[in-house]
Design a protein around this motif. Structure first.
Motif, PDB file in Angstrom:
ATOM      1  N   ALA A  73       0.840  -1.205   0.000  1.00  0.00           N
ATOM      2  CA  ALA A  73       0.000   0.000   0.000  1.00  0.00           C
ATOM      3  C   ALA A  73       0.871   1.250   0.000  1.00  0.00           C
ATOM      4  O   ALA A  73       1.892   1.304   0.675  1.00  0.00           O
ATOM      5  CB  ALA A  73      -0.907  -0.002   1.231  1.00  0.00           C
ATOM      6  N   CYS A  74       0.443   2.224  -0.767  1.00  0.00           N
ATOM      7  CA  CYS A  74       1.146   3.513  -0.842  1.00  0.00           C
ATOM      8  C   CYS A  74       0.433   4.509   0.078  1.00  0.00           C
ATOM      9  O   CYS A  74      -0.792   4.616   0.042  1.00  0.00           O
ATOM     10  CB  CYS A  74       1.120   4.020  -2.280  1.00  0.00           C
ATOM     11  N   THR A  75       1.185   5.228   0.878  1.00  0.00           N
ATOM     12  CA  THR A  75       0.561   6.159   1.828  1.00  0.00           C
ATOM     13  C   THR A  75       0.839   7.617   1.464  1.00  0.00           C
ATOM     14  O   THR A  75       0.731   8.495   2.311  1.00  0.00           O
ATOM     15  CB  THR A  75       1.093   5.891   3.251  1.00  0.00           C
ATOM     16  N   VAL A  76       1.162   7.864   0.230  1.00  0.00           N
ATOM     17  CA  VAL A  76       1.527   9.236  -0.139  1.00  0.00           C
ATOM     18  C   VAL A  76       0.292  10.144  -0.203  1.00  0.00           C
ATOM     19  O   VAL A  76       0.336  11.300   0.201  1.00  0.00           O
ATOM     20  CB  VAL A  76       2.292   9.262  -1.471  1.00  0.00           C
ATOM     21  N   CYS A  77      -0.816   9.640  -0.722  1.00  0.00           N
ATOM     22  CA  CYS A  77      -2.030  10.462  -0.714  1.00  0.00           C
ATOM     23  C   CYS A  77      -3.197   9.621  -0.200  1.00  0.00           C
ATOM     24  O   CYS A  77      -3.050   8.434   0.069  1.00  0.00           O
ATOM     25  CB  CYS A  77      -2.334  11.051  -2.095  1.00  0.00           C
ATOM     26  N   GLY A  78      -4.353  10.251  -0.062  1.00  0.00           N
ATOM     27  CA  GLY A  78      -5.499   9.596   0.557  1.00  0.00           C
ATOM     28  C   GLY A  78      -6.088   8.439  -0.224  1.00  0.00           C
ATOM     29  O   GLY A  78      -6.995   7.763   0.256  1.00  0.00           O
ATOM     30  N   CYS A  79      -5.594   8.174  -1.442  1.00  0.00           N
ATOM     31  CA  CYS A  79      -6.087   7.006  -2.198  1.00  0.00           C
ATOM     32  C   CYS A  79      -5.594   5.697  -1.584  1.00  0.00           C
ATOM     33  O   CYS A  79      -6.252   4.664  -1.721  1.00  0.00           O
ATOM     34  CB  CYS A  79      -5.608   7.063  -3.643  1.00  0.00           C
ATOM     35  N   VAL A  80      -4.434   5.735  -0.925  1.00  0.00           N
ATOM     36  CA  VAL A  80      -3.812   4.542  -0.324  1.00  0.00           C
ATOM     37  C   VAL A  80      -3.942   3.326  -1.272  1.00  0.00           C
ATOM     38  O   VAL A  80      -4.498   2.287  -0.903  1.00  0.00           O
ATOM     39  CB  VAL A  80      -4.358   4.239   1.082  1.00  0.00           C
ATOM     40  N   CYS A  81      -3.438   3.472  -2.476  1.00  0.00           N
ATOM     41  CA  CYS A  81      -3.483   2.377  -3.463  1.00  0.00           C
ATOM     42  C   CYS A  81      -2.711   1.177  -2.895  1.00  0.00           C
ATOM     43  O   CYS A  81      -1.568   1.325  -2.450  1.00  0.00           O
ATOM     44  CB  CYS A  81      -2.842   2.826  -4.775  1.00  0.00           C
ATOM     45  N   ASP A  82      -3.330   0.008  -2.933  1.00  0.00           N
ATOM     46  CA  ASP A  82      -2.716  -1.154  -2.271  1.00  0.00           C
ATOM     47  C   ASP A  82      -2.367  -2.250  -3.276  1.00  0.00           C
ATOM     48  O   ASP A  82      -2.501  -3.433  -2.985  1.00  0.00           O
ATOM     49  CB  ASP A  82      -3.628  -1.699  -1.177  1.00  0.00           C
ATOM     50  N   ASP A 113       3.267   3.650 -11.799  1.00  0.00           N
ATOM     51  CA  ASP A 113       3.323   4.684 -12.820  1.00  0.00           C
ATOM     52  C   ASP A 113       2.702   5.981 -12.301  1.00  0.00           C
ATOM     53  O   ASP A 113       2.300   6.844 -13.073  1.00  0.00           O
ATOM     54  CB  ASP A 113       2.650   4.219 -14.111  1.00  0.00           C
ATOM     55  N   CYS A 114       2.637   6.094 -10.980  1.00  0.00           N
ATOM     56  CA  CYS A 114       2.083   7.304 -10.360  1.00  0.00           C
ATOM     57  C   CYS A 114       3.232   8.278 -10.081  1.00  0.00           C
ATOM     58  O   CYS A 114       4.178   7.942  -9.361  1.00  0.00           O
ATOM     59  CB  CYS A 114       1.370   6.934  -9.070  1.00  0.00           C
ATOM     60  N   SER A 115       3.135   9.473 -10.629  1.00  0.00           N
ATOM     61  CA  SER A 115       4.232  10.437 -10.492  1.00  0.00           C
ATOM     62  C   SER A 115       4.475  10.814  -9.028  1.00  0.00           C
ATOM     63  O   SER A 115       5.622  10.945  -8.592  1.00  0.00           O
ATOM     64  CB  SER A 115       3.924  11.692 -11.310  1.00  0.00           C
ATOM     65  N   LEU A 116       3.387  10.954  -8.255  1.00  0.00           N
ATOM     66  CA  LEU A 116       3.565  11.319  -6.844  1.00  0.00           C
ATOM     67  C   LEU A 116       4.288  10.222  -6.088  1.00  0.00           C
ATOM     68  O   LEU A 116       5.204  10.471  -5.310  1.00  0.00           O
ATOM     69  CB  LEU A 116       2.194  11.510  -6.176  1.00  0.00           C
ATOM     70  N   GLN A 117       3.862   8.981  -6.339  1.00  0.00           N
ATOM     71  CA  GLN A 117       4.469   7.856  -5.628  1.00  0.00           C
ATOM     72  C   GLN A 117       5.938   7.740  -6.007  1.00  0.00           C
ATOM     73  O   GLN A 117       6.793   7.509  -5.143  1.00  0.00           O
ATOM     74  CB  GLN A 117       3.701   6.567  -5.952  1.00  0.00           C
ATOM     75  N   GLN A 118       6.237   7.914  -7.287  1.00  0.00           N
ATOM     76  CA  GLN A 118       7.626   7.764  -7.754  1.00  0.00           C
ATOM     77  C   GLN A 118       8.538   8.800  -7.094  1.00  0.00           C
ATOM     78  O   GLN A 118       9.633   8.483  -6.647  1.00  0.00           O
ATOM     79  CB  GLN A 118       7.692   7.914  -9.273  1.00  0.00           C
ATOM     80  N   SER A 122      -3.348  15.959  -7.629  1.00  0.00           N
ATOM     81  CA  SER A 122      -3.197  15.670  -6.194  1.00  0.00           C
ATOM     82  C   SER A 122      -3.376  14.192  -5.854  1.00  0.00           C
ATOM     83  O   SER A 122      -2.821  13.711  -4.864  1.00  0.00           O
ATOM     84  CB  SER A 122      -4.199  16.493  -5.386  1.00  0.00           C
ATOM     85  N   HIS A 123      -4.158  13.458  -6.643  1.00  0.00           N
ATOM     86  CA  HIS A 123      -4.434  12.034  -6.391  1.00  0.00           C
ATOM     87  C   HIS A 123      -4.407  11.320  -7.747  1.00  0.00           C
ATOM     88  O   HIS A 123      -5.469  10.969  -8.297  1.00  0.00           O
ATOM     89  CB  HIS A 123      -5.814  11.832  -5.756  1.00  0.00           C
ATOM     90  N   PRO A 124      -3.214  11.114  -8.310  1.00  0.00           N
ATOM     91  CA  PRO A 124      -3.134  10.737  -9.728  1.00  0.00           C
ATOM     92  C   PRO A 124      -3.891   9.469 -10.122  1.00  0.00           C
ATOM     93  O   PRO A 124      -4.277   9.337 -11.280  1.00  0.00           O
ATOM     94  CB  PRO A 124      -1.624  10.541  -9.935  1.00  0.00           C
ATOM     95  N   ARG A 125      -4.155   8.550  -9.185  1.00  0.00           N
ATOM     96  CA  ARG A 125      -4.832   7.314  -9.585  1.00  0.00           C
ATOM     97  C   ARG A 125      -6.289   7.255  -9.106  1.00  0.00           C
ATOM     98  O   ARG A 125      -6.935   6.212  -9.217  1.00  0.00           O
ATOM     99  CB  ARG A 125      -4.050   6.102  -9.061  1.00  0.00           C
ATOM    100  N   HIS A 126      -6.801   8.338  -8.587  1.00  0.00           N
ATOM    101  CA  HIS A 126      -8.163   8.329  -8.050  1.00  0.00           C
ATOM    102  C   HIS A 126      -9.176   7.970  -9.134  1.00  0.00           C
ATOM    103  O   HIS A 126     -10.058   7.119  -8.947  1.00  0.00           O
ATOM    104  CB  HIS A 126      -8.471   9.710  -7.456  1.00  0.00           C
TER     105      HIS A 126
HETATM  106  S1  SF4 Z   1      -2.602   7.864  -6.232  1.00  0.00           S
HETATM  107 FE1  SF4 Z   1      -0.363   7.623  -6.361  1.00  0.00          FE
HETATM  108  S2  SF4 Z   1       0.400   8.741  -4.566  1.00  0.00           S
HETATM  109 FE2  SF4 Z   1      -1.777   8.375  -4.224  1.00  0.00          FE
HETATM  110  S3  SF4 Z   1      -1.837   6.471  -3.025  1.00  0.00           S
HETATM  111 FE3  SF4 Z   1      -2.089   5.913  -5.226  1.00  0.00          FE
HETATM  112  S4  SF4 Z   1       0.000   5.424  -5.909  1.00  0.00           S
HETATM  113 FE4  SF4 Z   1       0.182   6.585  -3.984  1.00  0.00          FE
END
Ligand code: SF4
Length: 425
Positions: free
Chosen positions: A9-18, A35-40, A153-157
């Motif tokens: 799980a990624c905790t960078v933004c509120g999507c918390v993609c897991d 492939d999320c710019s924020l996560q990278q 702000s939430h690239p994968r939302h």
């Molecule tokens: S949208 Fe990107 S930064 Fe936000 S939780 Fe998902 S992978 Fe992480």
């Protein structure tokens, strides 16, 4: 040996993609399949070797125990201590922070007070018609972003939850949904919309109240509201009533500012009104990875989500009075412990200045941008990379965090519990 670790799980933004995957070689993450710019960019900043010295006093490396004693001394000598931050931590760190605040009689506040604090006060006033992101994915054929720009702000939302996924009742995915964006400027998200509605700055409340009137079938004797022609507003109100299931995702463009709570309250009331005609939800776009978890932990521990004063031995809640920024601006705190100092940049500059005048303690991740020049500093292990934990997604769904690689760094909860033990000694 090379190992592939799945379902991170990624905790960078509120999507918390897991759904992230990492390649681990010799105890280090060497690649992350994102492939999320924020996560990278977050990963590039934080996936570094731990510093040789992870405890500092006045910028000089010291033994961990000495830093703990110095932090405990600062808190013991303070009459009005403040604990602030928490949104980049995890449930164990947040619980430890509340435990410490409760014991020493501190004010505890989270980054929500500079972000969606207005939204929380609005929903405490009028309630909210809410849902999980899974329900949005499976049901919603009308998606509305209001004052939010998730493309940045939430690239994968939109990819995972709102616009593109095929859902149980939206089998066509993107082709089966309409996207409307309300904002004051044409953002990258607005350019992706089927309909972009540009509204005059600071007119959200008026536009939302006009939509409420139109949804209720009441006549309006005006040509436009907030620069939106009345005919357009009528068409939007009809579209909202006619959808099978709709959702508002609202961001800081609506909630910030002196009257942010009134704008959010109007949106929540409009959502309630729409439920007389169809199924409609409202959700906040939470920015920081576990700010929703910080709300949850504070609420289950104290009864209140942020800006909680524990000085009298029982919790008191009053955001205007006990928010970190207000306390710092009024000079009413004499020591501050920050669990994550990278959220300080949103505070008023005068509040940040005040932090240089009082003793401070900071817990930060390796590679974190340290705004505070803290008297005592700890570098802590990252939950979800070095330590297991829990992060709450923006819809308050708890997501387990895995320890992907080992780290010699202490976690937030270990540091905070050590400070508490030394404070009691
Ligand atoms: S949208 Fe990107 S930064 Fe936000 S939780 Fe998902 S992978 Fe992480």
């Amino acid at each position: 040996m090379t190992e592939e670790v799945h379902d991170i799980a990624c905790t960078v933004c509120g999507c918390v993609c897991d759904d992230l995957r990492a390649t681990v070689e010799a105890g280090r993450v060497t690649a992350m399949n994102s492939d999320c710019s924020l996560q990278q960019s977050w990963f590039a900043r934080h996936n570094i070797a731990p510093p040789a010295e992870h405890a500092l006093i006045s910028g000089k490396p010291v033994q961990f125990d000495d830093a703990v004693k110095a932090a405990a001394r600062i808190l013991r000598e303070a009459k009005h201590p403040l604990i602030y931050g928490l949104s980049r931590s995890s449930t164990p760190g947040q619980r430890a922070a509340v435990r410490l605040a409760d014991t020493i009689g501190a004010v505890i506040d989270t980054t929500a007070s500079t972000c969606h604090g207005n939204s929380i006060m609005a929903l405490q006033t009028v309630g909210e018609s809410t849902c999980s992101l899974g329900e949005v994915r499976n049901r919603c054929d009308l998606v509305i972003y209001w004052g939010a720009n998730p493309a940045v702000s939430h690239p994968r939302h939109m990819e995972r939850y709102s616009l593109e996924p095929k859902g149980q009742f939206v089998p066509e995915g993107r082709a089966g949904r309409k996207l409307i964006v309300f904002d004051i400027a044409e953002t990258p998200t607005a350019r992706m919309a089927d309909d972009f509605v540009r509204i005059r700055p600071s007119s959200d409340f008026e536009v939302l109240w006009a939509l409420r009137a139109l949804v209720a079938g009441k006549p309006l004797d005006v040509a436009e509201v907030g620069d939106v022609p009345l005919d357009k507003l009528r068409q939007l109100a009809d579209q909202m009533k006619a959808c099978r299931s709709g959702v508002f995702f609202f961001g800081r463009g609506l909630s910030l500012g002196r009257n942010g709570h009134a704008g959010v309250e109007a949106l929540l009331r409009l959502t309630t009104d729409l439920n007389a005609h169809t199924r409609f939800y409202a959700r906040r776009m939470r920015i920081y990875g576990d700010v929703a978890g910080a709300d949850s932990v504070l609420t289950w521990q104290t009864g209140y989500p942020f800006s909680v004063n524990l000085a009298r031995g029982y919790p008191r809640y009053n955001p205007g009075e006990y928010s970190a920024e207000a306390l710092l601006l009024r000079g009413e705190v004499d020591a501050c412990l920050m669990v994550g100092s990278d959220g300080l940049h949103v505070l008023d500059p005068k509040a940040r200045e005040r932090l240089h005048e009082i003793p401070t303690i900071a817990l930060d991740y390796p590679g974190a941008e340290r705004i505070a020049d803290a008297d005592v500093q700890f570098t802590t292990a990252i939950y979800g990379l070095h330590r297991a934990g829990t992060a709450y997604r923006m819809d308050e769904v708890p997501i387990p965090l895995r320890a992907v690689v080992p780290s010699p760094l202490p976690s937030d909860d270990e540091v905070l519990d050590a400070i508490l033990k030394a404070w009691r000694a």
